[in-house]
Design an enzyme around this catalytic site. Structure first.
Site, PDB file in Angstrom:
ATOM      1  N   GLN A  17      -5.117  -0.054 -14.467  1.00  0.00           N
ATOM      2  CA  GLN A  17      -4.700   1.061 -13.616  1.00  0.00           C
ATOM      3  C   GLN A  17      -3.271   1.010 -13.108  1.00  0.00           C
ATOM      4  O   GLN A  17      -2.561   2.017 -13.158  1.00  0.00           O
ATOM      5  CB  GLN A  17      -5.634   1.188 -12.404  1.00  0.00           C
ATOM      6  N   GLU A 138      -7.395  -4.496  -7.230  1.00  0.00           N
ATOM      7  CA  GLU A 138      -7.156  -3.496  -6.200  1.00  0.00           C
ATOM      8  C   GLU A 138      -7.471  -4.007  -4.792  1.00  0.00           C
ATOM      9  O   GLU A 138      -6.612  -3.996  -3.903  1.00  0.00           O
ATOM     10  CB  GLU A 138      -8.006  -2.249  -6.501  1.00  0.00           C
ATOM     11  N   ASP A 167      -3.502  -0.576  -6.753  1.00  0.00           N
ATOM     12  CA  ASP A 167      -3.173  -0.298  -8.155  1.00  0.00           C
ATOM     13  C   ASP A 167      -2.224   0.887  -8.292  1.00  0.00           C
ATOM     14  O   ASP A 167      -1.058   0.727  -8.624  1.00  0.00           O
ATOM     15  CB  ASP A 167      -4.454  -0.045  -8.954  1.00  0.00           C
ATOM     16  N   GLY A 242      -0.806   6.637  15.344  1.00  0.00           N
ATOM     17  CA  GLY A 242       0.489   7.247  15.583  1.00  0.00           C
ATOM     18  C   GLY A 242       0.676   7.584  17.046  1.00  0.00           C
ATOM     19  O   GLY A 242      -0.095   7.167  17.916  1.00  0.00           O
ATOM     20  N   GLY A 243       1.701   8.369  17.307  1.00  0.00           N
ATOM     21  CA  GLY A 243       2.008   8.712  18.694  1.00  0.00           C
ATOM     22  C   GLY A 243       1.052   9.725  19.297  1.00  0.00           C
ATOM     23  O   GLY A 243       0.975   9.853  20.514  1.00  0.00           O
TER      24      GLY A 243
END
Length: 409
Positions: A17, A138, A167, A242-243
């Site tokens: 892959q 993977e 991959d 996140g914020g």
């Protein structure tokens, strides 16, 4: 109209892959990608078959728009043919185990000697160091690149992500390196090595967790729902990281993918309170500001879920988007393969195949206005032997048959 990489030739020694995902992008960009396989073929032609005696979807979905030749690199004549070929190509890509190409008799120095303009790209599991010769897959790359330790819920085990960041994620990094090397060659006239390690690619994709690791030294990560923190970034479920806080809330009728992921921005709080019938919280000092809500994010999303569970995820999507609230339904693989917008954008495409009939695959994710990608089927094993060996290298028809009979091709 021409393609961005018209005239660029790629000798593709990749399999499974990570490598094929990179060379497929190059092929979609217009490069002539010649996949070199052992006479027995890429192992994925036979893996995870859904139909007997035909190339698997594993293979067809990673090798579109390529040509295929077979070559036994362990044979003397095979090495001769490779030596004749390499000068005709701009790029060589491989993802064998460390040192495999060297053991075939073609270290980087030899390849440079044969073709000074060659860009030689390698995808490995790890960089130089104690892990160099370890096998990587993977989920191994996810485990050692910072992804698994930060994926999952706090009271559960580390989890792999369904996205193939080890991959295919590494393959996309390799594409960037190859294109940069091609561009630099325009100035220098020289080829160069391009090396990408799967562990490194995953780490690059998990960089926000290293950001939070450093923030953690100055105190708890307040936007995380976790109550306690140790000395490493914890698993935090569906928290956005996140914020702006986000979470997946349940929807009707309550199936395994009946969820919408909702992000609550400061400007979104008032319309959310109106939608869920809790306008009393709009200006309540205990709820009105992001700072006030930070220590009760679980309660906030519980309130939203008490509303969303009465509506389908598509109705929730429509209602939230009407107020410009960032959100997205959790789409199952069935829903994705049937999604009209993805099909309209050529991101889910149907491709005819001489043995399979028709298969559905993912289209080109990078859109260029002057280089439109057309997804073509993957090649049959050795389908283009005659094109390369006879027409380009001058091998006679009689010898071609002998090479096949002797296991050279």
């Amino acid at each position: 109209m021409g393609k961005a990489l018209d005239g660029v030739r790629v000798l593709d020694f990749t399999h499974v892959q990570s490598g094929p995902s990179a060379t497929q992008i190059l092929a979609w960009l217009g490069a002539d990608v010649v996949k070199v396989e052992a006479p027995t073929g890429d192992i994925t032609r036979k893996q995870l078959r859904d139909l007997p005696d035909v190339d698997s979807l594993y293979f067809t979905m990673l090798n579109c728009n390529k040509r295929s030749i077979t070559l036994n690199m362990k044979s003397d004549r095979g090495k001769q043919l490779f030596t004749e070929m390499i000068g005709k190509f701009d790029v060589m890509v491989e993802n064998f185990g460390p040192g495999a190409v060297d053991r075939m008799g073609f270290p980087w120095e030899k390849l440079q000697e044969l073709n000074p303009r060659l860009i030689y790209a390698s995808i490995k599991g790890f960089g130089d160091g104690p892990y160099t010769h370890y096998k990587a897959y993977e989920v191994v790359a996810q485990a050692m690149g910072g992804s698994m330790s930060t994926t999952g819920f706090e009271d559960g085990p580390p989890l792999a992500t369904g996205a193939q960041i080890g991959d295919s994620g590494t393959g996309m990094h390799a594409v960037a390196g190859i294109l940069a090397a091609l561009y630099q060659r325009e100035q220098t006239g020289r080829g160069q090595r391009v090396t990408v390690a799967m562990q490194h690619a995953v780490l690059n994709l998990a960089r926000v967790k290293l950001r939070d690791q450093q923030r953690l030294t100055h105190g708890p990560l307040k936007e995380y729902p976790n109550k306690e923190f140790g000395d490493a970034v914890p698993r935090s479920g569906n928290a956005s990281g996140g914020g702006q806080p986000g979470w997946a809330v349940r929807c009707a009728p309550g199936g395994p993918n009946d969820y919408v992921y909702v992000i609550v921005q400061p400007v979104g709080w008032e319309p959310i309170t109106k939608l869920i019938g809790r306008e009393d919280l709009t200006e309540d000092p205990e709820w009105a500001t992001p700072e006030a809500r930070l220590n009760k994010l679980d309660k906030m999303f519980q309130l939203i879920e008490e509303w969303s569970i009465n509506h389908s995820k598509y109705d929730v999507l429509a209602m939230l988007n009407k107020h410009n609230i960032p959100c997205g339904p959790i789409l199952s693989t069935k829903e994705i393969i049937e999604d009209e917008s993805l099909r309209a954008n050529d991101m889910v495409v149907d491709v005819p195949h001489p043995q399979r009939g028709e298969f559905t695959t993912v289209g080109m994710p990078i859109k260029l206005s002057d280089s439109i990608a057309e997804v073509e089927r993957s090649p049959l094993l050795g389908e283009h032997n005659r094109d390369i060996y006879v027409q380009e290298l001058g091998v006679g028809e009689e010898e071609l048959d002998e090479l096949a009979a002797n296991g050279v091709i």
